[in-house]
Scaffold this motif. Structure first.
Motif, PDB file in Angstrom:
ATOM      1  N   GLY A  14     -21.975 -23.251 -61.621  1.00  0.00           N
ATOM      2  CA  GLY A  14     -22.404 -22.191 -62.518  1.00  0.00           C
ATOM      3  C   GLY A  14     -21.464 -21.011 -62.477  1.00  0.00           C
ATOM      4  O   GLY A  14     -21.185 -20.379 -63.492  1.00  0.00           O
ATOM      5  N   SER A 106     -24.403 -30.707 -60.302  1.00  0.00           N
ATOM      6  CA  SER A 106     -25.266 -30.613 -61.472  1.00  0.00           C
ATOM      7  C   SER A 106     -24.489 -31.000 -62.714  1.00  0.00           C
ATOM      8  O   SER A 106     -23.256 -31.039 -62.705  1.00  0.00           O
ATOM      9  CB  SER A 106     -25.810 -29.190 -61.633  1.00  0.00           C
ATOM     10  OG  SER A 106     -24.763 -28.306 -61.978  1.00  0.00           O
ATOM     11  N   ASP A 107     -25.212 -31.288 -63.783  1.00  0.00           N
ATOM     12  CA  ASP A 107     -24.552 -31.560 -65.051  1.00  0.00           C
ATOM     13  C   ASP A 107     -24.038 -30.245 -65.638  1.00  0.00           C
ATOM     14  O   ASP A 107     -24.241 -29.165 -65.075  1.00  0.00           O
ATOM     15  CB  ASP A 107     -25.498 -32.271 -66.014  1.00  0.00           C
ATOM     16  CG  ASP A 107     -26.708 -31.420 -66.396  1.00  0.00           C
ATOM     17  OD1 ASP A 107     -26.913 -30.355 -65.779  1.00  0.00           O
ATOM     18  OD2 ASP A 107     -27.447 -31.820 -67.310  1.00  0.00           O
ATOM     19  N   MET A 109     -24.922 -28.456 -68.137  1.00  0.00           N
ATOM     20  CA  MET A 109     -25.937 -27.480 -68.524  1.00  0.00           C
ATOM     21  C   MET A 109     -26.850 -27.104 -67.362  1.00  0.00           C
ATOM     22  O   MET A 109     -27.778 -26.323 -67.522  1.00  0.00           O
ATOM     23  CB  MET A 109     -26.779 -28.038 -69.684  1.00  0.00           C
ATOM     24  CG  MET A 109     -25.972 -28.331 -70.940  1.00  0.00           C
ATOM     25  SD  MET A 109     -25.040 -26.899 -71.537  1.00  0.00           S
ATOM     26  CE  MET A 109     -26.369 -25.793 -71.985  1.00  0.00           C
ATOM     27  N   GLN A 110     -26.581 -27.684 -66.192  1.00  0.00           N
ATOM     28  CA  GLN A 110     -27.368 -27.427 -64.984  1.00  0.00           C
ATOM     29  C   GLN A 110     -28.849 -27.729 -65.176  1.00  0.00           C
ATOM     30  O   GLN A 110     -29.726 -26.998 -64.708  1.00  0.00           O
ATOM     31  CB  GLN A 110     -27.159 -25.989 -64.510  1.00  0.00           C
ATOM     32  CG  GLN A 110     -25.697 -25.724 -64.157  1.00  0.00           C
ATOM     33  CD  GLN A 110     -25.504 -24.533 -63.250  1.00  0.00           C
ATOM     34  OE1 GLN A 110     -26.242 -24.339 -62.307  1.00  0.00           O
ATOM     35  NE2 GLN A 110     -24.497 -23.742 -63.539  1.00  0.00           N
ATOM     36  N   THR A 111     -29.118 -28.829 -65.866  1.00  0.00           N
ATOM     37  CA  THR A 111     -30.497 -29.274 -66.056  1.00  0.00           C
ATOM     38  C   THR A 111     -30.807 -30.520 -65.238  1.00  0.00           C
ATOM     39  O   THR A 111     -31.962 -30.916 -65.127  1.00  0.00           O
ATOM     40  CB  THR A 111     -30.759 -29.585 -67.543  1.00  0.00           C
ATOM     41  OG1 THR A 111     -29.848 -30.608 -67.979  1.00  0.00           O
ATOM     42  CG2 THR A 111     -30.568 -28.339 -68.403  1.00  0.00           C
ATOM     43  N   LYS A 112     -29.774 -31.148 -64.682  1.00  0.00           N
ATOM     44  CA  LYS A 112     -29.957 -32.393 -63.942  1.00  0.00           C
ATOM     45  C   LYS A 112     -29.121 -32.354 -62.668  1.00  0.00           C
ATOM     46  O   LYS A 112     -27.971 -31.915 -62.678  1.00  0.00           O
ATOM     47  CB  LYS A 112     -29.532 -33.582 -64.805  1.00  0.00           C
ATOM     48  CG  LYS A 112     -29.744 -34.940 -64.164  1.00  0.00           C
ATOM     49  CD  LYS A 112     -29.257 -36.066 -65.072  1.00  0.00           C
ATOM     50  CE  LYS A 112     -30.078 -36.143 -66.344  1.00  0.00           C
ATOM     51  NZ  LYS A 112     -29.702 -37.340 -67.149  1.00  0.00           N
ATOM     52  N   THR A 113     -29.708 -32.822 -61.567  1.00  0.00           N
ATOM     53  CA  THR A 113     -29.012 -32.886 -60.283  1.00  0.00           C
ATOM     54  C   THR A 113     -28.523 -34.307 -60.039  1.00  0.00           C
ATOM     55  O   THR A 113     -29.245 -35.267 -60.302  1.00  0.00           O
ATOM     56  CB  THR A 113     -29.946 -32.453 -59.140  1.00  0.00           C
ATOM     57  OG1 THR A 113     -30.317 -31.086 -59.340  1.00  0.00           O
ATOM     58  CG2 THR A 113     -29.253 -32.585 -57.797  1.00  0.00           C
TER      59      THR A 113
END
Length: 295
Positions: A14, A106-107, A109-113
């Motif tokens: 991020g 993370s992906d 978009m930081q929605t998936k680990t």
């Protein structure tokens, strides 16, 4: 004992997205999940790299302006097989980095680990061009780098690293990135903050290096230093003074990021067991590397 999962790469990605957003040129990214075979048209700079890329243990792949990373999940036998393919890549330098694990990322978009055990990084395109920045080669290396995280299913006792590769430890990367903090390029200094922070969340000396950058006259560098400190958790409490000063900045983004980091640090609790395991892993890796150099 399996060591506590090292979650810092999720946080730090991020931070690097903030860096990427600093200029329009750093805005292109794509990703995919799973192990669907990737064709070789874009990898002519690294002959024989496709067997490493298309290992069936691949779980995730992302590309951001030529900075490309492939993530794999598997055991020691699987990574040993990947290393056998890695050493066959036709290039002058092939680097293997050994780090404590387990870990995750993370992906975009930081929605998936995504949990993984080793990764391959290849840098080309715009990212490779950043080597032209002062000390840029310390951040953007254009040779293939495989990073292996010791822990979970990867055991040092059974790891076999072929001759013909350069083996690097965290301390060596710390020194490389610390030097980059002195670059005349704000881009290099900003990325160096993120790179240092993601190496070792328990290293106080590294934390102080980044805390110093929070006071940088360049607000963009300060922004990324403030974000990078999040990864140190409770270890970053000595940096709260610099962060509180930054929170009062007239730069809206810096102020917001500093306040977010302050909140995270103040809520963070020390994890002595995780720290002890991390340090023990670093020491075990050092012993492994010393024994390898003697053979």
């Amino acid at each position: 004992m399996i060591k506590p999962r090292f979650k810092l790469p999720v946080i730090l990605f991020g931070v690097l997205v903030v860096l990427a957003a600093a200029t329009p040129a750093w805005s292109l990214g794509m990703e995919d999940f799973g192990n669907k075979p990737i064709r070789g048209g874009n990898y002519e700079s690294w002959p024989n790299v496709l067997p490493v890329i298309n290992d069936t243990h691949r779980v995730y792949h992302r590309w951001v302006n030529g900075n490309e990373t492939f993530f794999f999940r598997g055991d020691t036998d699987a990574v040993n097989e990947s290393l056998e393919n890695f050493v066959k890549i036709q290039c002058d330098i092939k680097e293997v980095v050994l780090r404590p694990g387990p870990t995750e990322t993370s992906d975009l978009m930081q929605t998936k680990t995504v949990e993984f055990d080793w990764k391959l990084q290849l840098i080309g395109g715009i990212a490779a061009g950043m080597q032209r920045e002062d000390m840029g080669e310390k951040i953007w290396v254009t040779h293939p780098v495989m990073t292996i995280y010791i822990g979970r299913d990867i055991s040092l006792d059974r790891l076999v690293i072929p001759h013909g590769v350069q083996v690097t430890q965290i301390a060596e990367l710390q020194a490389r990135y610390a030097e980059a903090l002195g670059s005349s390029s704000k881009t290099v200094r900003g990325w160096a903050c993120g790179n240092i922070a993601q190496l070792d969340p328990y290293n106080s000396a590294a934390m102080y290096r980044i805390a110093k950058m929070v006071t940088s006259e360049d607000k963009w560098v300060a922004l990324n230093a403030a974000g990078a400190l999040q990864g140190f958790g409770a270890k970053a409490k000595p940096a709260l003074k610099q962060l509180r000063d930054a929170a009062n900045s007239d730069d809206e983004r810096l102020s917001k990021r500093a306040k977010e980091t302050i909140a995270l640090i103040e809520q963070a609790k020390p994890d002595e067991e995780a720290e002890a395991n991390h340090i023990a892993s670093i020491k075990a890796i050092a012993v492994f590397c010393a024994a390898r150099s003697e053979n």
